[in-house]
Design a protein around this motif. Structure first.
Motif, PDB file in Angstrom:
ATOM      1  N   GLY A  93       3.246  -4.101  21.117  1.00  0.00           N
ATOM      2  CA  GLY A  93       1.834  -3.794  21.260  1.00  0.00           C
ATOM      3  C   GLY A  93       1.380  -3.937  22.708  1.00  0.00           C
ATOM      4  O   GLY A  93       2.165  -4.011  23.630  1.00  0.00           O
ATOM      5  N   SER A  94       0.102  -4.014  22.887  1.00  0.00           N
ATOM      6  CA  SER A  94      -0.506  -4.057  24.220  1.00  0.00           C
ATOM      7  C   SER A  94      -0.335  -5.427  24.877  1.00  0.00           C
ATOM      8  O   SER A  94      -0.587  -6.447  24.247  1.00  0.00           O
ATOM      9  N   PRO A  95       0.031  -5.448  26.167  1.00  0.00           N
ATOM     10  CA  PRO A  95       0.144  -6.733  26.866  1.00  0.00           C
ATOM     11  C   PRO A  95      -1.214  -7.386  27.140  1.00  0.00           C
ATOM     12  O   PRO A  95      -1.281  -8.548  27.478  1.00  0.00           O
ATOM     13  N   ARG A  96      -2.290  -6.649  26.944  1.00  0.00           N
ATOM     14  CA  ARG A  96      -3.635  -7.201  27.168  1.00  0.00           C
ATOM     15  C   ARG A  96      -4.124  -8.038  25.989  1.00  0.00           C
ATOM     16  O   ARG A  96      -5.073  -8.796  26.124  1.00  0.00           O
ATOM     17  N   THR A  97      -3.505  -7.892  24.831  1.00  0.00           N
ATOM     18  CA  THR A  97      -3.911  -8.667  23.661  1.00  0.00           C
ATOM     19  C   THR A  97      -3.508 -10.128  23.868  1.00  0.00           C
ATOM     20  O   THR A  97      -2.382 -10.400  24.280  1.00  0.00           O
ATOM     21  N   PRO A  98      -4.406 -11.070  23.589  1.00  0.00           N
ATOM     22  CA  PRO A  98      -4.056 -12.490  23.741  1.00  0.00           C
ATOM     23  C   PRO A  98      -2.804 -12.837  22.916  1.00  0.00           C
ATOM     24  O   PRO A  98      -2.606 -12.331  21.809  1.00  0.00           O
ATOM     25  N   ALA A  99      -1.965 -13.717  23.448  1.00  0.00           N
ATOM     26  CA  ALA A  99      -0.679 -14.055  22.841  1.00  0.00           C
ATOM     27  C   ALA A  99      -0.829 -14.554  21.407  1.00  0.00           C
ATOM     28  O   ALA A  99      -0.065 -14.157  20.522  1.00  0.00           O
ATOM     29  N   ILE A 100      -1.800 -15.400  21.153  1.00  0.00           N
ATOM     30  CA  ILE A 100      -1.968 -15.962  19.809  1.00  0.00           C
ATOM     31  C   ILE A 100      -2.357 -14.874  18.807  1.00  0.00           C
ATOM     32  O   ILE A 100      -1.851 -14.832  17.688  1.00  0.00           O
ATOM     33  N   LEU A 101      -3.225 -13.974  19.229  1.00  0.00           N
ATOM     34  CA  LEU A 101      -3.663 -12.887  18.343  1.00  0.00           C
ATOM     35  C   LEU A 101      -2.530 -11.881  18.113  1.00  0.00           C
ATOM     36  O   LEU A 101      -2.295 -11.449  16.982  1.00  0.00           O
ATOM     37  N   ALA A 102      -1.836 -11.535  19.185  1.00  0.00           N
ATOM     38  CA  ALA A 102      -0.705 -10.605  19.044  1.00  0.00           C
ATOM     39  C   ALA A 102       0.358 -11.182  18.122  1.00  0.00           C
ATOM     40  O   ALA A 102       0.876 -10.488  17.245  1.00  0.00           O
ATOM     41  N   ALA A 103       0.669 -12.469  18.287  1.00  0.00           N
ATOM     42  CA  ALA A 103       1.682 -13.103  17.444  1.00  0.00           C
ATOM     43  C   ALA A 103       1.234 -13.144  15.987  1.00  0.00           C
ATOM     44  O   ALA A 103       2.021 -12.851  15.076  1.00  0.00           O
ATOM     45  N   ALA A 104      -0.015 -13.501  15.748  1.00  0.00           N
ATOM     46  CA  ALA A 104      -0.511 -13.581  14.371  1.00  0.00           C
ATOM     47  C   ALA A 104      -0.471 -12.220  13.687  1.00  0.00           C
ATOM     48  O   ALA A 104       0.037 -12.089  12.565  1.00  0.00           O
ATOM     49  N   ILE A 105      -0.984 -11.202  14.354  1.00  0.00           N
ATOM     50  CA  ILE A 105      -1.046  -9.868  13.742  1.00  0.00           C
ATOM     51  C   ILE A 105       0.341  -9.270  13.567  1.00  0.00           C
ATOM     52  O   ILE A 105       0.689  -8.781  12.488  1.00  0.00           O
ATOM     53  N   LEU A 106       1.153  -9.313  14.622  1.00  0.00           N
ATOM     54  CA  LEU A 106       2.476  -8.694  14.549  1.00  0.00           C
ATOM     55  C   LEU A 106       3.412  -9.435  13.595  1.00  0.00           C
ATOM     56  O   LEU A 106       4.162  -8.811  12.842  1.00  0.00           O
ATOM     57  N   CYS A 107       3.365 -10.762  13.604  1.00  0.00           N
ATOM     58  CA  CYS A 107       4.217 -11.528  12.678  1.00  0.00           C
ATOM     59  C   CYS A 107       3.769 -11.343  11.232  1.00  0.00           C
ATOM     60  O   CYS A 107       4.603 -11.234  10.331  1.00  0.00           O
ATOM     61  N   LEU A 108       2.476 -11.284  11.007  1.00  0.00           N
ATOM     62  CA  LEU A 108       1.987 -11.049   9.644  1.00  0.00           C
ATOM     63  C   LEU A 108       2.428  -9.673   9.155  1.00  0.00           C
ATOM     64  O   LEU A 108       2.897  -9.529   8.018  1.00  0.00           O
ATOM     65  N   ALA A 109       2.325  -8.679  10.002  1.00  0.00           N
ATOM     66  CA  ALA A 109       2.772  -7.335   9.625  1.00  0.00           C
ATOM     67  C   ALA A 109       4.278  -7.313   9.350  1.00  0.00           C
ATOM     68  O   ALA A 109       4.741  -6.670   8.402  1.00  0.00           O
ATOM     69  N   ALA A 110       5.037  -8.041  10.162  1.00  0.00           N
ATOM     70  CA  ALA A 110       6.490  -8.078   9.980  1.00  0.00           C
ATOM     71  C   ALA A 110       6.886  -8.833   8.705  1.00  0.00           C
ATOM     72  O   ALA A 110       7.900  -8.518   8.080  1.00  0.00           O
ATOM     73  N   GLN A 111       6.085  -9.812   8.306  1.00  0.00           N
ATOM     74  CA  GLN A 111       6.421 -10.623   7.138  1.00  0.00           C
ATOM     75  C   GLN A 111       5.983 -10.002   5.819  1.00  0.00           C
ATOM     76  O   GLN A 111       6.483 -10.393   4.765  1.00  0.00           O
ATOM     77  N   MET A 112       5.075  -9.067   5.849  1.00  0.00           N
ATOM     78  CA  MET A 112       4.605  -8.460   4.608  1.00  0.00           C
ATOM     79  C   MET A 112       5.722  -7.662   3.945  1.00  0.00           C
ATOM     80  O   MET A 112       6.229  -6.702   4.503  1.00  0.00           O
ATOM     81  N   GLY A 113       6.094  -8.092   2.772  1.00  0.00           N
ATOM     82  CA  GLY A 113       7.113  -7.391   1.995  1.00  0.00           C
ATOM     83  C   GLY A 113       8.535  -7.652   2.454  1.00  0.00           C
ATOM     84  O   GLY A 113       9.457  -6.993   1.993  1.00  0.00           O
ATOM     85  N   ASP A 114       8.734  -8.639   3.338  1.00  0.00           N
ATOM     86  CA  ASP A 114      10.103  -8.903   3.785  1.00  0.00           C
ATOM     87  C   ASP A 114      10.799  -9.873   2.826  1.00  0.00           C
ATOM     88  O   ASP A 114      10.230 -10.327   1.843  1.00  0.00           O
ATOM     89  N   ARG A 115      12.020 -10.178   3.125  1.00  0.00           N
ATOM     90  CA  ARG A 115      12.824 -10.975   2.192  1.00  0.00           C
ATOM     91  C   ARG A 115      12.319 -12.397   2.040  1.00  0.00           C
ATOM     92  O   ARG A 115      12.392 -12.965   0.956  1.00  0.00           O
ATOM     93  N   THR A 116      11.757 -12.997   3.081  1.00  0.00           N
ATOM     94  CA  THR A 116      11.210 -14.350   2.954  1.00  0.00           C
ATOM     95  C   THR A 116      10.030 -14.362   1.993  1.00  0.00           C
ATOM     96  O   THR A 116       9.909 -15.253   1.150  1.00  0.00           O
TER      97      THR A 116
END
Length: 187
Positions: A93-116
């Motif tokens: 994603g964009s490097p301008r997005t704050p690290a905490i927000l980018a991590a929360a959004i991207l990790c949540l998207a990656a975890q939805m429907g995954d094996r964990t």
């Protein structure tokens, strides 16, 4: 207690080499703020695991123990097969997005429907313990995210991710077959 330990071990294995772990490493390297990235990953893990555990208890109350055990076996087999699939690097994603927000959004998207999430869902229903299944999964996700955040870009070259992922996949496959056989033997 079974739900807590089982979810922790399963999530720990499932997250190694998974997109959310790689996202944490790359975001920590890009931002230089591993603590903020871990905080975002923690928020995503809490939301993802809580949703999976809640849904698991809804289903667990409506089907038999044999069916629930077969669902756990299916989740383990899915995790094994998914562990053998090669994955490319995730988009940051964009490097301008704050690290905490980018991590929360991207990790949540990656975890939805995954094996964990699927394993957490199945274990929560099987053991009828959503809080312990979610807590174990969250701890397992963070257990895989912390070294990724601390090592940053060198994570992929320092840690044998592919070997860990393949060994974990075979452990999931073997355990899934054993659980399926045991579930089919119940009377």
């Amino acid at each position: 207690m079974d739900a807590l330990v089982t979810a922790f071990v399963a999530a720990s294995l499932a997250e190694w080499g998974d997109k959310s772990q790689l996202l944490v490493a790359l975001l920590a390297a890009r931002s230089g703020r591993p603590g903020l990235v871990l905080a975002g990953a923690l928020a995503a893990a809490i939301l993802s695991s809580a949703a999976a555990a809640f849904a698991g208890t809804l289903i667990g109350g409506t089907i038999t123990i044999r069916a629930m055990s077969l669902l756990v076996a299916l989740a383990l087999l899915f995790a094994g097969v998914a562990g053998l699939v090669r994955r490319g690097p995730p988009a940051l994603g964009s490097p301008r997005t704050p690290a905490i927000l980018a991590a929360a959004i991207l990790c949540l998207a990656a975890q939805m429907g995954d094996r964990t999430q699927f394993i957490t869902f199945a274990l929560s229903g099987r053991f009828d313990s959503p809080s312990l299944a979610a807590a174990g999964a969250i701890a397992g996700i963070l257990g895989a995210a912390v070294p990724a955040a601390l090592l940053g870009r060198s994570f992929a070259t320092t840690v044998p991710i592919r070997a860990i992922r393949i060994v974990g996949a075979f452990l999931f496959l073997i355990t899934g077959f054993v659980v399926a056989l045991k579930a089919l033997q119940l009377s």
